[in-house]
Design a protein around this motif. Structure first.
Motif, PDB file in Angstrom:
ATOM      1  N   GLN A  37       0.753  -1.151   0.036  1.00  0.00           N
ATOM      2  CA  GLN A  37      -0.050  -0.127   0.203  1.00  0.00           C
ATOM      3  C   GLN A  37       0.748   1.116   0.198  1.00  0.00           C
ATOM      4  N   SER A  41      -2.913   5.523  -1.602  1.00  0.00           N
ATOM      5  CA  SER A  41      -3.297   4.389  -2.731  1.00  0.00           C
ATOM      6  C   SER A  41      -4.064   3.318  -1.834  1.00  0.00           C
ATOM      7  N   GLU A  42      -4.831   2.523  -2.632  1.00  0.00           N
ATOM      8  CA  GLU A  42      -5.412   1.447  -2.153  1.00  0.00           C
ATOM      9  C   GLU A  42      -4.211   0.125  -1.967  1.00  0.00           C
ATOM     10  N   ARG A  43      -4.779  -0.563  -1.296  1.00  0.00           N
ATOM     11  CA  ARG A  43      -3.737  -1.964  -1.011  1.00  0.00           C
ATOM     12  C   ARG A  43      -3.911  -2.676  -2.246  1.00  0.00           C
TER      13      ARG A  43
END
Length: 121
Positions: A37, A41-43
């Protein structure tokens, strides 16, 4: 319990080997995935190694630079990263599931706290 290690500050083009160590259970019985991650940002799923046959899966955009492997004797799963880029900067997490490999972090039974990887000159 899962514990990640091996992160740090590395220059672009360098390499790192991250380790995912389990305590209290044997990793061989689990599929183990690596996720990352980045800030803001998204994982995302990086790679996974299955509990049977040692099959491995790596995100298409990362193939060739990321290699997952396991050392059963040491109860560790590794993520070797080469040719590091600044965009690889992220917290890297490992997770274990009794099910098949997948890239959905929330579907894993055990999850570590993460290790920071920073790629910068």
């Amino acid at each position: 319990q899962l514990v990640e290690s091996g992160g740090g500050l590395v220059q672009p083009g360098g390499s790192l080997r991250l380790s995912c160590t389990a305590s209290g259970f044997g990793l061989d019985a689990y599929s183990v995935g690596w996720f990352r991650q980045a800030p803001g940002s998204e994982r995302e799923g990086v790679s996974c190694i299955s509990s049977t046959a040692g099959l491995t899966y790596t995100a298409e955009s990362l193939k060739g630079r990321f290699t997952i492997s396991r050392d059963s004797a040491k109860n560790i799963v590794y993520l070797q990263i080469s040719s590091l880029k600044p965009e690889d900067t992220a917290v890297y997490y490992c997770a274990a599931t009794s099910s098949v490999c997948n890239m959905y972090y929330d579907r894993y039974d055990y999850r570590g706290q993460g290790t920071q990887v920073t790629v910068s000159s």
